[in-house]
Design a protein around this motif. Structure first.
Motif, PDB file in Angstrom:
ATOM      1  N   TYR A  20       4.753  34.292 -46.227  1.00  0.00           N
ATOM      2  CA  TYR A  20       3.489  34.646 -45.588  1.00  0.00           C
ATOM      3  C   TYR A  20       2.826  33.424 -44.948  1.00  0.00           C
ATOM      4  O   TYR A  20       2.978  32.302 -45.430  1.00  0.00           O
ATOM      5  CB  TYR A  20       2.496  35.213 -46.619  1.00  0.00           C
ATOM      6  N   LYS A  21       2.077  33.682 -43.908  1.00  0.00           N
ATOM      7  CA  LYS A  21       1.182  32.673 -43.330  1.00  0.00           C
ATOM      8  C   LYS A  21      -0.195  33.319 -43.346  1.00  0.00           C
ATOM      9  O   LYS A  21      -0.421  34.336 -42.681  1.00  0.00           O
ATOM     10  CB  LYS A  21       1.618  32.319 -41.895  1.00  0.00           C
ATOM     11  N   GLU A  22      -1.119  32.748 -44.137  1.00  0.00           N
ATOM     12  CA  GLU A  22      -2.412  33.390 -44.314  1.00  0.00           C
ATOM     13  C   GLU A  22      -3.565  32.416 -44.122  1.00  0.00           C
ATOM     14  O   GLU A  22      -3.439  31.228 -44.399  1.00  0.00           O
ATOM     15  CB  GLU A  22      -2.517  34.018 -45.710  1.00  0.00           C
ATOM     16  N   ARG A  23      -4.665  32.989 -43.653  1.00  0.00           N
ATOM     17  CA  ARG A  23      -5.922  32.261 -43.525  1.00  0.00           C
ATOM     18  C   ARG A  23      -7.022  33.171 -44.058  1.00  0.00           C
ATOM     19  O   ARG A  23      -7.039  34.362 -43.763  1.00  0.00           O
ATOM     20  CB  ARG A  23      -6.194  31.899 -42.079  1.00  0.00           C
ATOM     21  N   PHE A  26       4.735  29.663 -57.175  1.00  0.00           N
ATOM     22  CA  PHE A  26       4.129  30.793 -56.475  1.00  0.00           C
ATOM     23  C   PHE A  26       3.709  30.380 -55.061  1.00  0.00           C
ATOM     24  O   PHE A  26       3.957  31.106 -54.096  1.00  0.00           O
ATOM     25  CB  PHE A  26       2.921  31.304 -57.273  1.00  0.00           C
ATOM     26  N   LEU A  27       3.099  29.200 -54.932  1.00  0.00           N
ATOM     27  CA  LEU A  27       2.686  28.726 -53.604  1.00  0.00           C
ATOM     28  C   LEU A  27       3.889  28.552 -52.683  1.00  0.00           C
ATOM     29  O   LEU A  27       3.832  28.903 -51.503  1.00  0.00           O
ATOM     30  CB  LEU A  27       1.919  27.408 -53.726  1.00  0.00           C
ATOM     31  N   GLY A  28       4.997  28.039 -53.212  1.00  0.00           N
ATOM     32  CA  GLY A  28       6.204  27.883 -52.409  1.00  0.00           C
ATOM     33  C   GLY A  28       6.738  29.224 -51.932  1.00  0.00           C
ATOM     34  O   GLY A  28       7.149  29.365 -50.778  1.00  0.00           O
ATOM     35  N   HIS A  29       6.714  30.197 -52.827  1.00  0.00           N
ATOM     36  CA  HIS A  29       7.144  31.548 -52.468  1.00  0.00           C
ATOM     37  C   HIS A  29       6.245  32.120 -51.380  1.00  0.00           C
ATOM     38  O   HIS A  29       6.728  32.690 -50.392  1.00  0.00           O
ATOM     39  CB  HIS A  29       7.126  32.435 -53.710  1.00  0.00           C
ATOM     40  N   MET A  30       4.949  31.978 -51.560  1.00  0.00           N
ATOM     41  CA  MET A  30       3.993  32.504 -50.578  1.00  0.00           C
ATOM     42  C   MET A  30       4.172  31.820 -49.221  1.00  0.00           C
ATOM     43  O   MET A  30       4.123  32.476 -48.181  1.00  0.00           O
ATOM     44  CB  MET A  30       2.559  32.317 -51.080  1.00  0.00           C
ATOM     45  N   TRP A  73      -1.387  22.421 -50.415  1.00  0.00           N
ATOM     46  CA  TRP A  73      -1.060  22.962 -51.730  1.00  0.00           C
ATOM     47  C   TRP A  73      -1.435  21.991 -52.843  1.00  0.00           C
ATOM     48  O   TRP A  73      -1.893  22.420 -53.898  1.00  0.00           O
ATOM     49  CB  TRP A  73       0.408  23.342 -51.817  1.00  0.00           C
ATOM     50  N   GLN A  74      -1.254  20.695 -52.622  1.00  0.00           N
ATOM     51  CA  GLN A  74      -1.636  19.724 -53.654  1.00  0.00           C
ATOM     52  C   GLN A  74      -3.143  19.758 -53.888  1.00  0.00           C
ATOM     53  O   GLN A  74      -3.602  19.655 -55.021  1.00  0.00           O
ATOM     54  CB  GLN A  74      -1.180  18.313 -53.296  1.00  0.00           C
ATOM     55  N   GLY A  75      -3.902  19.914 -52.818  1.00  0.00           N
ATOM     56  CA  GLY A  75      -5.348  20.036 -52.961  1.00  0.00           C
ATOM     57  C   GLY A  75      -5.739  21.240 -53.803  1.00  0.00           C
ATOM     58  O   GLY A  75      -6.671  21.172 -54.619  1.00  0.00           O
ATOM     59  N   MET A  76      -5.024  22.336 -53.629  1.00  0.00           N
ATOM     60  CA  MET A  76      -5.273  23.518 -54.461  1.00  0.00           C
ATOM     61  C   MET A  76      -4.917  23.227 -55.915  1.00  0.00           C
ATOM     62  O   MET A  76      -5.690  23.529 -56.823  1.00  0.00           O
ATOM     63  CB  MET A  76      -4.452  24.707 -53.960  1.00  0.00           C
TER      64      MET A  76
END
Length: 136
Positions: free
Chosen positions: A60-63, A52-56, A22-25
């Motif tokens: 969810y787990k997404e690739r 938002f990233l924390g909520h996601m 997430w930090q990289g994003m």
């Protein structure tokens, strides 16, 4: 910024997404980034994007696979198309109950870039398709 530099920025952004970095994003975003959430409202700023990233991450787990990135010659506008392979981990407010359902969903983003950072992300996916997959 050139077309090639914008494509490299977005490749780094999506690689960070797939790595769960997430930090990289966040490092790819301007401080005042505008995020147009799919079928939602615009939220502004890195802090809101981090929320938002924390909520996601909780729900969810997404690739992302089959990522295609396009940019204009000036590198100021770009688009990305990809396929989301995900699992629905925790019930998201206003959506069906989660119990680990998996989904495969085409999606995309329209992106603005300035000063080597993403200044706007407008996301799109078909919520009706996603809902049909998780309700099953």
């Amino acid at each position: 910024m050139s077309r090639a530099a914008t494509i490299a920025l977005l490749e780094a952004y999506y690689a960070a997404f797939n790595a769960g970095d997430w930090q990289g994003m966040l490092d790819c975003l301007a401080d005042d980034v505008a995020h147009d959430v799919n079928q939602g409202e615009r939220v502004t700023g890195k802090a809101k994007f981090a929320e938002f990233l924390g909520h996601m991450e909780r729900c969810y787990k997404e690739r992302l696979e089959d990522i295609v990135i396009m940019a204009n010659d000036e590198g100021t506008r770009a688009a990305a198309e990809f396929v989301v392979h995900g699992a629905y981990l925790a019930t998201d407010e206003g959506l069906p109950e989660a119990n680990g359902q998996t989904y495969v969903l085409p999606a995309g983003a329209f992106i603005a870039v300035d000063g080597g950072k993403i200044t706007r992300l407008t996301m799109y996916y078909n919520l009706a398709d996603w809902t049909a997959q998780v309700v099953g």
